[in-house]
Design an enzyme around this catalytic site. Structure first.
Site, short mmCIF file in Angstrom:
data_model
loop_
_atom_site.label_atom_id
_atom_site.label_comp_id
_atom_site.label_asym_id
_atom_site.label_seq_id
_atom_site.Cartn_x
_atom_site.Cartn_y
_atom_site.Cartn_z
N GLU A 34 2.59 -1.59 14.08
CA GLU A 34 1.72 -0.67 13.35
C GLU A 34 0.37 -0.61 14.03
O GLU A 34 -0.13 -1.62 14.51
CB GLU A 34 1.50 -1.11 11.89
CG GLU A 34 2.68 -0.96 10.96
CD GLU A 34 2.32 -1.34 9.52
OE1 GLU A 34 1.12 -1.25 9.15
OE2 GLU A 34 3.23 -1.73 8.77
N ASP B 84 0.82 -1.20 0.00
CA ASP B 84 0.00 0.00 0.00
C ASP B 84 0.86 1.26 0.00
O ASP B 84 0.79 2.09 0.90
CB ASP B 84 -0.94 -0.02 1.22
CG ASP B 84 -1.95 1.13 1.18
OD1 ASP B 84 -2.33 1.55 0.06
OD2 ASP B 84 -2.34 1.61 2.26
N GLU C 277 4.44 -8.00 6.87
CA GLU C 277 3.13 -8.59 6.57
C GLU C 277 3.16 -9.60 5.42
O GLU C 277 2.34 -9.52 4.49
CB GLU C 277 2.11 -7.48 6.28
CG GLU C 277 1.82 -6.60 7.48
CD GLU C 277 0.71 -5.59 7.21
OE1 GLU C 277 0.22 -5.53 6.07
OE2 GLU C 277 0.32 -4.87 8.15
N TYR D 232 -5.13 -3.29 13.21
CA TYR D 232 -5.93 -2.10 12.93
C TYR D 232 -7.36 -2.31 13.42
O TYR D 232 -8.31 -2.23 12.65
CB TYR D 232 -5.89 -1.76 11.44
CG TYR D 232 -4.54 -1.24 10.99
CD1 TYR D 232 -4.25 0.11 11.06
CD2 TYR D 232 -3.56 -2.10 10.54
CE1 TYR D 232 -3.02 0.61 10.67
CE2 TYR D 232 -2.31 -1.63 10.14
CZ TYR D 232 -2.05 -0.27 10.21
OH TYR D 232 -0.82 0.21 9.82
#
Length: 635
Positions: A528, A195, A439, A492
């Protein structure tokens, strides 16, 4: 589109950062280069017509292109913004006559700080090097090419390809759109599983530098300390002469010699050393000594001398089941994830931006960052060493999602990339841990062998540092986690999962930490977390994409982190330091907006939440006087 021309590969020699010394000179080639994108259907006209054989301007139209910079955002041509394939750069340079004279003549080296992604380089029409990978330096000894030329003109031609495949780092794939009712002929796009925008170009400085014909090729330094004594272990390699001698002097910041040695391998004893401490952990963070290495070598009838000076920080790193220790004291990562990303220049190195970012980091009270998701420029790493900013040094292993990206071809390239990264950054005190990936699909069975191999290889290259990779897999399914020293977890909650429901964060985040720790009994970093916020967008009660929602999400995470950092959580890194560009998509409005600063480096409301928190944590854990506060430290 990729790997069209076989040739020389960058060798396993040392990769010392070019420096001006009494025996070495540098010539920086930053500025305007000639540029052309190969728009032929196969992107192969440059090779078919041998554009490298004569000046690029003689083979067709060229435009000016700044170096260092990404080429994507420089022009008004939309086709260049998303261009995939070969582009060509060229620079003509006049060299000092002294670089070409002498017996033996100096060695002249052409070095690229980085070029994304695959590079082939010619000098005066002769191929000198090719290199795969977009974030690490490569170089070539061009002495023989120059000495065979009729004058001092040095014409440097670079063919650069940004195509990604399932076996590159990062991986990608080309998707050809065959439906002629919907797409033009020969239409294709590049697909990636990460991303951020795949900027391309010559992103870091290009330099020509000289060494004597016999020269210091590599230096490796490790340090240890106990009580009032430190030991600096060193190993020096010399190329070009077996009849050589080496002498070493270690100087403090006042220029005083504190230790001396000789020979290719040895150790220096430093009494009452000034240790390298992280920012906010000591009143004098980032203390660096200077290790001066002098070589004398007999080449024929000539005695040559080479001098190289290496910054050295004395510090130790140790990991327990619950702590990360620097110089024997617990260290808590309160920092950020970043990107090399900015308006217009893309990923191109930019000194005003670099200095601004470090001033913001110190204003924020951040003591660390991860080089998400690729190695950063040496110039950035230099400032981390000097300012005491701790670094988790990450490879470009991002977007490893497909099964074919875990095969032997990908694995061998990943091992080579780790060799390049360790070779470049092994002597940096700021680098306390290697991260081999971000990831990956580590829940896939092939990930077990893949990461066991990459991590073991990295540890063999550098036994002095812990190794990790950053995971977003389920703790019970992750095949790579058994091999890491520190668990780094991205999550997240209330953003990608249960969007809008802040109330689930305490339960889900607590369970995340407890599940990982009871499974592995290793310290954990929240590597993160975050939420997008559009600057100036407000809502009360908080709604997603507002500044208030970003603030609220951070506070929910912090309440759990405050409990778990008393146990086994050793750090937190916000995603992200600043907004950054991504591919266009329905969830991306001019890029990713999870920054606590805008892309132009202006603070959002969340920056002040994080600033108050980081200074509070620093004051809790610091041995410094409590006069250091977030309101008294402006840079």
């Amino acid at each position: 589109l990729l790997l069209l021309v076989p040739g020389l590969a960058a060798g396993p020699a040392g990769m010392l950062q070019p420096r001006d010394t009494p025996s070495r000179e540098r010539k920086e080639l930053s500025g305007l280069w000639s540029f052309r994108a190969d728009l032929s259907p196969g992107r192969d006209a440059g090779f078919a017509q041998r554009w490298y054989r004569r000046p690029l301007r003689q083979t067709g139209p060229v435009i000016d292109m700044p170096v260092p910079a990404s080429f994507n955002d420089i022009t008004q041509d939309p086709s260049l913004e998303n261009y995939i394939g070969w582009v060509w750069y060229e620079k003509e340079v006049l060299l000092p006559l002294r670089w070409l004279q002498g017996d033996p003549a100096p060695r002249v080296v052409l070095r690229f700080g980085s070029a994304h992604y695959y590079s082939i380089v010619w000098v005066n029409g002769v191929q000198v090097v090719e290199h795969e990978g977009g974030h690490l330096p490569f170089e070539a000894d061009i002495s023989s090419v120059l000495q065979g030329s009729p004058d001092t003109l040095c014409r440097i031609t670079v063919a650069l390809n940004n195509t990604l495949t399932p076996h590159t780092l990062p991986p990608g794939s080309i998707q050809y759109m065959a439906d002629k009712s919907r797409y033009p002929r020969n239409y294709f796009v590049q697909e990636t599983k990460f991303d951020f925008f795949n900027y391309a170009g010559i992103h870091r400085p290009v330099v020509l530098y000289t060494t004597p014909a016999a020269y210091i090729d590599d230096i490796t330094v490790t340090t240890s300390s106990s009580d009032s004594v430190a030991m600096v272990q060193y190993q020096v390699s010399v190329v070009g002469s077996t009849a050589n001698s080496l002498s070493l002097s270690l100087r403090d910041q006042e220029g005083k010699v504190v230790a001396t040695g000789d020979g290719a391998v040895g150790e220096l004893k430093v009494l009452n050393p000034n240790l390298w401490w992280p920012y906010l952990m000591h009143e004098n963070p980032g203390y660096l000594y200077s290790l001066e290495v002098k070589m004398q070598a007999q080449v024929g009838e000539v005695l040559l001398e080479d001098v190289y000076t290496l910054p050295v920080g004395i510090r130790t790193v140790h990991v327990t089941s619950t702590q990360f220790l620097i110089n024997g004291k617990p260290f808590y990562f309160h920092g950020v994830n970043k990107h090399e990303d900015a308006d217009i220049r893309g990923k191109g190195l930019d000194w005003p931006l670099i200095v601004k970012d470090f001033n913001l980091l110190r204003w924020l009270g951040a003591n660390s960052f991860r080089t998400s998701h690729y190695p950063y420029a040496e110039e950035i790493m230099d400032l981390c060493d000097a300012y005491g900013i701790v670094v988790i040094d990450e490879s470009p292993g991002v977007g490893i999602k497909l099964p074919e990206s875990f095969g032997n071809k990908s694995l061998q390239h990943h091992l080579a990339v780790m060799e390049e990264l360790v070779r470049r950054d092994k002597n940096r005190p700021s680098v306390v841990m290697w991260s081999v990936a971000n990831e990956p699909a580590s829940q896939l069975p092939p990930a077990a062998h893949y990461f066991k191999t990459v991590i073991a290889h990295t540890k063999a290259l550098d036994p002095s540092r812990p190794v990790t990779f950053v995971t977003d897999a389920n703790y019970a399914l992750d095949h790579g986690a058994p091999y890491v020293d520190v668990i780094c977890v991205n999550s997240y909650f209330s953003w990608y999962h249960d969007p809008g429901h802040l109330e689930v964060i305490p339960l889900q985040l607590t369970a995340q930490f407890e599940n990982w720790y009871k499974t592995y009994h290793k310290p954990i970093i929240q590597s993160e977390y975050g939420a997008d916020s559009v600057p100036g967008l407000h809502s009360d009660p908080p709604m997603m994409f507002t500044e208030e929602y970003q603030q609220a999400l951070l506070r929910e995470y912090h309440s759990v982190l405050d409990k778990k950092r008393k146990e086994y959580v050793i750090g937190e890194l916000i995603w992200n330091f600043a907004d950054f560009m991504t591919n266009q998509g329905t969830t991306r409005v001019l890029g990713n907006k999870k920054g606590i600063f805008t892309r132009q480096r202006q603070p959002k409301a969340a920056a002040f939440v994080l600033r108050d928190r980081y200074w509070r944590i620093a004051n809790e854990s610091s041995c410094l006087p409590p006069v250091i506060t977030s309101h008294s430290f402006y840079l």
